[in-house]
Write a protein that holds these residues in place. Structure first.
Motif, PDB file in Angstrom:
ATOM      1  N   THR A  12      43.502  48.227  44.507  1.00 35.04           N
ATOM      2  CA  THR A  12      42.129  47.758  44.319  1.00 35.04           C
ATOM      3  C   THR A  12      41.273  48.853  43.690  1.00 35.04           C
ATOM      4  N   ARG A  13      41.464  50.082  44.105  1.00 34.26           N
ATOM      5  CA  ARG A  13      40.723  51.206  43.515  1.00 34.26           C
ATOM      6  C   ARG A  13      41.031  51.323  42.026  1.00 34.26           C
ATOM      7  N   ARG A  14      42.306  51.260  41.665  1.00 37.21           N
ATOM      8  CA  ARG A  14      42.687  51.376  40.252  1.00 37.21           C
ATOM      9  C   ARG A  14      42.064  50.257  39.419  1.00 37.21           C
ATOM     10  N   PHE A  15      42.083  49.038  39.943  1.00 36.58           N
ATOM     11  CA  PHE A  15      41.493  47.931  39.204  1.00 36.58           C
ATOM     12  C   PHE A  15      39.984  48.127  39.050  1.00 36.58           C
ATOM     13  N   ALA A  16      39.316  48.521  40.130  1.00 36.21           N
ATOM     14  CA  ALA A  16      37.867  48.767  40.070  1.00 36.21           C
ATOM     15  C   ALA A  16      37.547  49.844  39.032  1.00 36.21           C
ATOM     16  N   GLU A  17      38.349  50.892  38.996  1.00 34.63           N
ATOM     17  CA  GLU A  17      38.125  51.973  38.033  1.00 34.63           C
ATOM     18  C   GLU A  17      38.332  51.495  36.596  1.00 34.63           C
ATOM     19  N   ARG A  18      39.302  50.621  36.379  1.00 34.37           N
ATOM     20  CA  ARG A  18      39.509  50.068  35.032  1.00 34.37           C
ATOM     21  C   ARG A  18      38.314  49.226  34.599  1.00 34.37           C
ATOM     22  N   VAL A  19      37.834  48.376  35.489  1.00 30.84           N
ATOM     23  CA  VAL A  19      36.679  47.525  35.165  1.00 30.84           C
ATOM     24  C   VAL A  19      35.446  48.391  34.928  1.00 30.84           C
ATOM     25  N   GLY A  67      29.507  39.055  44.156  1.00 31.81           N
ATOM     26  CA  GLY A  67      30.805  38.424  43.944  1.00 31.81           C
ATOM     27  C   GLY A  67      31.891  39.252  44.600  1.00 31.81           C
ATOM     28  N   VAL A  68      33.079  38.646  44.722  1.00 36.21           N
ATOM     29  CA  VAL A  68      34.208  39.347  45.333  1.00 36.21           C
ATOM     30  C   VAL A  68      35.469  39.136  44.505  1.00 36.21           C
ATOM     31  N   VAL A  69      36.238  40.208  44.407  1.00 33.93           N
ATOM     32  CA  VAL A  69      37.578  40.178  43.817  1.00 33.93           C
ATOM     33  C   VAL A  69      38.525  40.615  44.921  1.00 33.93           C
ATOM     34  N   SER A  70      39.586  39.852  45.139  1.00 31.69           N
ATOM     35  CA  SER A  70      40.555  40.279  46.149  1.00 31.69           C
ATOM     36  C   SER A  70      41.917  40.460  45.507  1.00 31.69           C
ATOM     37  N   SER A  71      42.630  41.447  46.024  1.00 29.15           N
ATOM     38  CA  SER A  71      43.981  41.675  45.532  1.00 29.15           C
ATOM     39  C   SER A  71      44.973  41.311  46.618  1.00 29.15           C
ATOM     40  N   GLY A  72      46.186  41.119  46.185  1.00 28.47           N
ATOM     41  CA  GLY A  72      47.266  40.805  47.090  1.00 28.47           C
ATOM     42  C   GLY A  72      48.565  40.878  46.321  1.00 28.47           C
ATOM     43  N   ASN A 100      46.892  40.013  41.367  1.00 30.10           N
ATOM     44  CA  ASN A 100      48.159  40.486  41.910  1.00 30.10           C
ATOM     45  C   ASN A 100      48.205  42.006  41.790  1.00 30.10           C
ATOM     46  N   LYS A 101      48.277  42.670  42.928  1.00 28.56           N
ATOM     47  CA  LYS A 101      48.350  44.129  43.015  1.00 28.56           C
ATOM     48  C   LYS A 101      47.191  44.784  42.271  1.00 28.56           C
ATOM     49  N   ALA A 102      47.447  45.543  41.195  1.00 26.84           N
ATOM     50  CA  ALA A 102      46.356  46.231  40.482  1.00 26.84           C
ATOM     51  C   ALA A 102      45.815  45.416  39.321  1.00 26.84           C
ATOM     52  N   GLY A 103      46.193  44.154  39.218  1.00 29.85           N
ATOM     53  CA  GLY A 103      45.645  43.266  38.212  1.00 29.85           C
ATOM     54  C   GLY A 103      46.278  43.406  36.839  1.00 29.85           C
ATOM     55  N   SER A 104      46.074  42.376  36.040  1.00 28.04           N
ATOM     56  CA  SER A 104      46.596  42.315  34.678  1.00 28.04           C
ATOM     57  C   SER A 104      45.456  42.499  33.685  1.00 28.04           C
ATOM     58  N   GLN A 105      45.800  42.555  32.420  1.00 26.60           N
ATOM     59  CA  GLN A 105      44.786  42.625  31.369  1.00 26.60           C
ATOM     60  C   GLN A 105      43.905  41.373  31.410  1.00 26.60           C
ATOM     61  N   ALA A 106      44.507  40.218  31.639  1.00 25.19           N
ATOM     62  CA  ALA A 106      43.732  38.972  31.732  1.00 25.19           C
ATOM     63  C   ALA A 106      42.753  39.028  32.906  1.00 25.19           C
ATOM     64  N   ASP A 107      43.183  39.595  34.038  1.00 27.28           N
ATOM     65  CA  ASP A 107      42.285  39.753  35.190  1.00 27.28           C
ATOM     66  C   ASP A 107      41.118  40.655  34.828  1.00 27.28           C
ATOM     67  N   LEU A 108      41.425  41.753  34.163  1.00 28.88           N
ATOM     68  CA  LEU A 108      40.393  42.702  33.746  1.00 28.88           C
ATOM     69  C   LEU A 108      39.359  42.004  32.868  1.00 28.88           C
ATOM     70  N   ARG A 110      38.692  38.766  32.645  1.00 29.02           N
ATOM     71  CA  ARG A 110      37.970  37.737  33.404  1.00 29.02           C
ATOM     72  C   ARG A 110      36.845  38.355  34.226  1.00 29.02           C
ATOM     73  N   VAL A 111      37.130  39.452  34.906  1.00 28.06           N
ATOM     74  CA  VAL A 111      36.122  40.109  35.739  1.00 28.06           C
ATOM     75  C   VAL A 111      35.033  40.722  34.864  1.00 28.06           C
ATOM     76  N   GLN A 112      35.401  41.315  33.763  1.00 27.18           N
ATOM     77  CA  GLN A 112      34.396  41.872  32.842  1.00 27.18           C
ATOM     78  C   GLN A 112      33.461  40.787  32.338  1.00 27.18           C
ATOM     79  N   GLN A 113      34.015  39.649  31.965  1.00 28.14           N
ATOM     80  CA  GLN A 113      33.191  38.526  31.480  1.00 28.14           C
ATOM     81  C   GLN A 113      32.230  38.059  32.573  1.00 28.14           C
ATOM     82  N   TRP A 114      32.701  38.008  33.806  1.00 29.64           N
ATOM     83  CA  TRP A 114      31.838  37.591  34.903  1.00 29.64           C
ATOM     84  C   TRP A 114      30.681  38.572  35.067  1.00 29.64           C
ATOM     85  N   ILE A 115      30.970  39.860  35.027  1.00 33.22           N
ATOM     86  CA  ILE A 115      29.933  40.876  35.191  1.00 33.22           C
ATOM     87  C   ILE A 115      28.918  40.779  34.051  1.00 33.22           C
TER      88      ILE A 115
END
Length: 119
Positions: A12-19, A67-72, A100-108, A110-115
């Motif tokens: 989750t930290r890695r994904f947050a840092e990428r976003v 908003g919330v993003v959850s990983s698993g 899923n885990k640290a997320g994919s490029q598509a996840d990145l 999607r979250v960027q677009q939401w922000i």
């Protein structure tokens, strides 16, 4: 917007840092949250539970969480990323993504677009 994360394994930290890095936004763990509009990024614990540290954070700061993003992990089946769905149901916070885990490029993206749409 501030990206605040709760991370057990670092995914989750890695994904947050990428976003945050892509958008030039501050990224910090829950314990350093100074207040203000926030996107919460958290993991799913055990059998689809919201981590206790995330629950304590929400007890104090839920009104500021936009908003919330959850990983698993996909291998958990129906419990995959379930913490995000539980947060949406129990605290009325929009579920932005389940990754899923640290997320994919598509996840990145999607979250960027939401922000960007929140600005």
């Amino acid at each position: 917007m501030i990206l605040v994360y709760d991370s057990l394994t670092g995914n989750t930290r890695r994904f947050a840092e990428r976003v945050g890095g892509a958008l030039g936004l501050p990224v910090m763990p829950l314990a350093h949250y100074p207040g203000g509009d926030a996107l919460l990024l958290t993991y799913t614990f055990g059998q689809g539970e919201v981590p206790g540290s995330t629950q304590r954070f929400l007890a104090q700061h839920a009104p500021q969480v936009r908003g919330v993003v959850s990983s698993g992990s996909y291998h958990w089946g129906t419990n995959f990323g379930r913490a995000g769905r539980r947060i949406a149901e129990n605290w009325g916070i929009p579920l932005v993504a389940i990754i899923n885990k640290a997320g994919s490029q598509a996840d990145l993206e999607r979250v960027q677009q939401w922000i960007v749409g929140q600005s």
